[in-house]
Design a protein around this motif. Structure first.
Motif, PDB file in Angstrom:
ATOM      1  N   VAL A  11       0.878  -1.172   0.000  1.00 16.45           N
ATOM      2  CA  VAL A  11       0.000   0.000   0.000  1.00 16.45           C
ATOM      3  C   VAL A  11       0.914   1.220   0.000  1.00 16.45           C
ATOM      4  O   VAL A  11       1.582   1.522   0.994  1.00 16.45           O
ATOM      5  CB  VAL A  11      -0.934   0.009   1.223  1.00 16.45           C
ATOM      6  CG1 VAL A  11      -1.856   1.232   1.165  1.00 16.45           C
ATOM      7  CG2 VAL A  11      -1.757  -1.276   1.281  1.00 16.45           C
ATOM      8  N   ILE A  14      -2.427   6.929   0.327  1.00 19.33           N
ATOM      9  CA  ILE A  14      -3.875   7.137   0.428  1.00 19.33           C
ATOM     10  C   ILE A  14      -4.155   8.630   0.416  1.00 19.33           C
ATOM     11  O   ILE A  14      -3.449   9.420   1.060  1.00 19.33           O
ATOM     12  CB  ILE A  14      -4.455   6.514   1.718  1.00 19.33           C
ATOM     13  CG1 ILE A  14      -4.106   5.028   1.820  1.00 19.33           C
ATOM     14  CG2 ILE A  14      -5.971   6.691   1.762  1.00 19.33           C
ATOM     15  CD1 ILE A  14      -4.565   4.373   3.118  1.00 19.33           C
ATOM     16  N   TRP A 123     -14.286  -0.790   0.211  1.00 16.95           N
ATOM     17  CA  TRP A 123     -12.847  -0.505   0.164  1.00 16.95           C
ATOM     18  C   TRP A 123     -12.030  -1.778   0.362  1.00 16.95           C
ATOM     19  O   TRP A 123     -11.039  -2.000  -0.339  1.00 16.95           O
ATOM     20  CB  TRP A 123     -12.477   0.533   1.223  1.00 16.95           C
ATOM     21  CG  TRP A 123     -11.021   0.921   1.204  1.00 16.95           C
ATOM     22  CD1 TRP A 123     -10.400   1.724   0.285  1.00 16.95           C
ATOM     23  CD2 TRP A 123     -10.012   0.526   2.137  1.00 16.95           C
ATOM     24  NE1 TRP A 123      -9.054   1.857   0.594  1.00 16.95           N
ATOM     25  CE2 TRP A 123      -8.791   1.133   1.732  1.00 16.95           C
ATOM     26  CE3 TRP A 123     -10.011  -0.265   3.286  1.00 16.95           C
ATOM     27  CZ2 TRP A 123      -7.600   0.956   2.429  1.00 16.95           C
ATOM     28  CZ3 TRP A 123      -8.822  -0.439   3.981  1.00 16.95           C
ATOM     29  CH2 TRP A 123      -7.626   0.165   3.549  1.00 16.95           C
ATOM     30  N   THR A 170      -6.608   5.019  -3.073  1.00 11.52           N
ATOM     31  CA  THR A 170      -5.545   4.236  -2.462  1.00 11.52           C
ATOM     32  C   THR A 170      -4.635   3.724  -3.577  1.00 11.52           C
ATOM     33  O   THR A 170      -5.112   3.106  -4.528  1.00 11.52           O
ATOM     34  CB  THR A 170      -6.113   3.046  -1.669  1.00 11.52           C
ATOM     35  OG1 THR A 170      -7.051   3.531  -0.702  1.00 11.52           O
ATOM     36  CG2 THR A 170      -5.010   2.278  -0.958  1.00 11.52           C
ATOM     37  N   PRO A 303     -10.551   4.590   4.428  1.00 13.07           N
ATOM     38  CA  PRO A 303      -9.412   5.419   3.991  1.00 13.07           C
ATOM     39  C   PRO A 303      -9.528   6.876   4.423  1.00 13.07           C
ATOM     40  O   PRO A 303      -8.516   7.527   4.693  1.00 13.07           O
ATOM     41  CB  PRO A 303      -9.418   5.267   2.467  1.00 13.07           C
ATOM     42  CG  PRO A 303     -10.775   4.775   2.122  1.00 13.07           C
ATOM     43  CD  PRO A 303     -11.234   3.961   3.278  1.00 13.07           C
TER      44      PRO A 303
END
Length: 356
Positions: A11, A14, A123, A170, A303
């Protein structure tokens, strides 16, 4: 069973965009709920403010958030190999809004683009979809856009004061050796009508009666394109499902969920989330919440909470456990590290700039 471990996925960042226009539920000019006065509503739900602007669509908010995140990551649009758009409020029935986002952002024409119509669990489902595309390294960078805006209200008297508008992005990337994402999913379609827009689809097509206003005995008003919710069924579902999913994921992959640094739950309402925290024996400092300022923002809520509540706390790697639950009825839990993550400042979008 729907357990997944997506390795080699990171990841990367964001971001979130919300309308600049605020509505203060406590000082709203009329009683905003048939069940409570305004002060009681704020006390029970935890939603003091929300963002709202019916000149903005979900994709407008996501577009602004995506532009900022790409800049902060030092990524260019032509590096993006996939865009997944998760929303209950897409730009059109056809075509896919993800295709429109590809063009607006200037991503390659060979970019993979797909819409997913999901709500509060969206999400986490979107994260798994993007991770599945990335994990073999066939594509390198992708954007997950999530949120809801511009609902089917005819006037403010139909607007649900629990909900706010937001769009989030994201960024995920292929990263050799990354431990990635661990996920658990489930659905109970027997409760499909607990949260439902009853008309406008193939089952109950739009007719000349669809927009006729129905007033219930409790004073609530809606029409065929308004989201209708059975609050008690949803409450029972949320407080039982989220703790079970957290524990199931930890059991499957042999870790102690209490060792996670933060738990980010779908921002449903204060009472529901407090019950979930109690069942999991979590301290308040581990469970950030943003519904007081932004309301329930559907698939954007997890998020958005990370962006607005953890933006200055992730400069060193943290373990996050996130759980979304709602429309379907469906749920999803994901656990991952924030190693090297970039969190953009919240973007406030005005109506006259949404197409820029």
């Amino acid at each position: 069973m729907a357990f997944f471990h997506f390795k080699n996925v990171k990841v990367a960042g964001i971001s979130a965009g919300v309308p600049k226009k605020k509505i203060d539920n406590l000082h709203f000019e009329r009683q905003i709920s048939a069940d409570y006065d305004n002060a009681q509503f704020v006390d029970v739900t935890g939603v003091r403010e929300r963002r709202y602007d019916d000149n903005l669509t979900t994709s407008d908010l996501c577009f602004k958030a995506a532009k900022q995140l790409l800049k902060d990551l030092n990524w260019t649009a032509d590096e993006i190999d996939a865009i997944i758009m998760v929303s209950q409020r897409l730009d059109y029935i056809l075509p896919a809004t993800a295709c429109i986002m590809q063009d607006r952002l200037g991503c390659p024409k060979e970019c993979y683009a797909e819409d997913i119509q999901l709500g509060c669990s969206g999400w986490v489902y979107g994260m798994s979809n993007v991770a599945a595309l990335l994990r073999n390294g066939d594509i390198k960078k992708a954007l997950l856009c999530c949120g809801d805006a511009r609902d089917h209200y005819l006037d403010e008297s139909l607007y649900d004061p629990l909900f706010g508008y937001a769009g989030t992005v994201t960024a995920l990337e292929y990263y050799e050796g990354a431990d990635g994402l661990r996920c658990h999913f489930g659905s109970d379609g027997s409760g499909f009508d607990a949260i439902i827009v009853p008309e406008g689809g193939a089952r109950n097509p739009f007719t000349h009666k669809t927009l006729s206003i129905i007033e219930e005995e409790d004073g609530k008003r809606h029409h065929g394109l308004t989201c209708v919710m059975n609050g008690m069924d949803v409450f029972s579902f949320g407080i039982s499902t989220a703790p079970k999913s957290i524990k199931r994921l930890a059991e499957k992959y042999s870790f102690d969920y209490l060792n996670a640094d933060y738990f980010i739950f779908h921002q449903a309402n204060k009472k529901m989330n407090a019950m979930i925290n109690k069942k999991l024996k979590l301290s308040d400092d581990k469970v950030p919440m943003c519904m007081d300022e932004y309301g329930n923002t559907s698939s954007a809520s997890i998020p958005l909470t990370i962006v607005t509540r953890l933006y200055d706390k992730l400069h060193i790697p943290k373990r996050l456990m996130c759980c979304g639950f709602g429309v379907g009825l469906s749920w999803g839990t994901v656990e991952f590290s924030t190693d090297g993550i970039v969190i953009s400042n919240l973007i406030e979008v005005e109506s006259d700039e949404h197409m820029l």
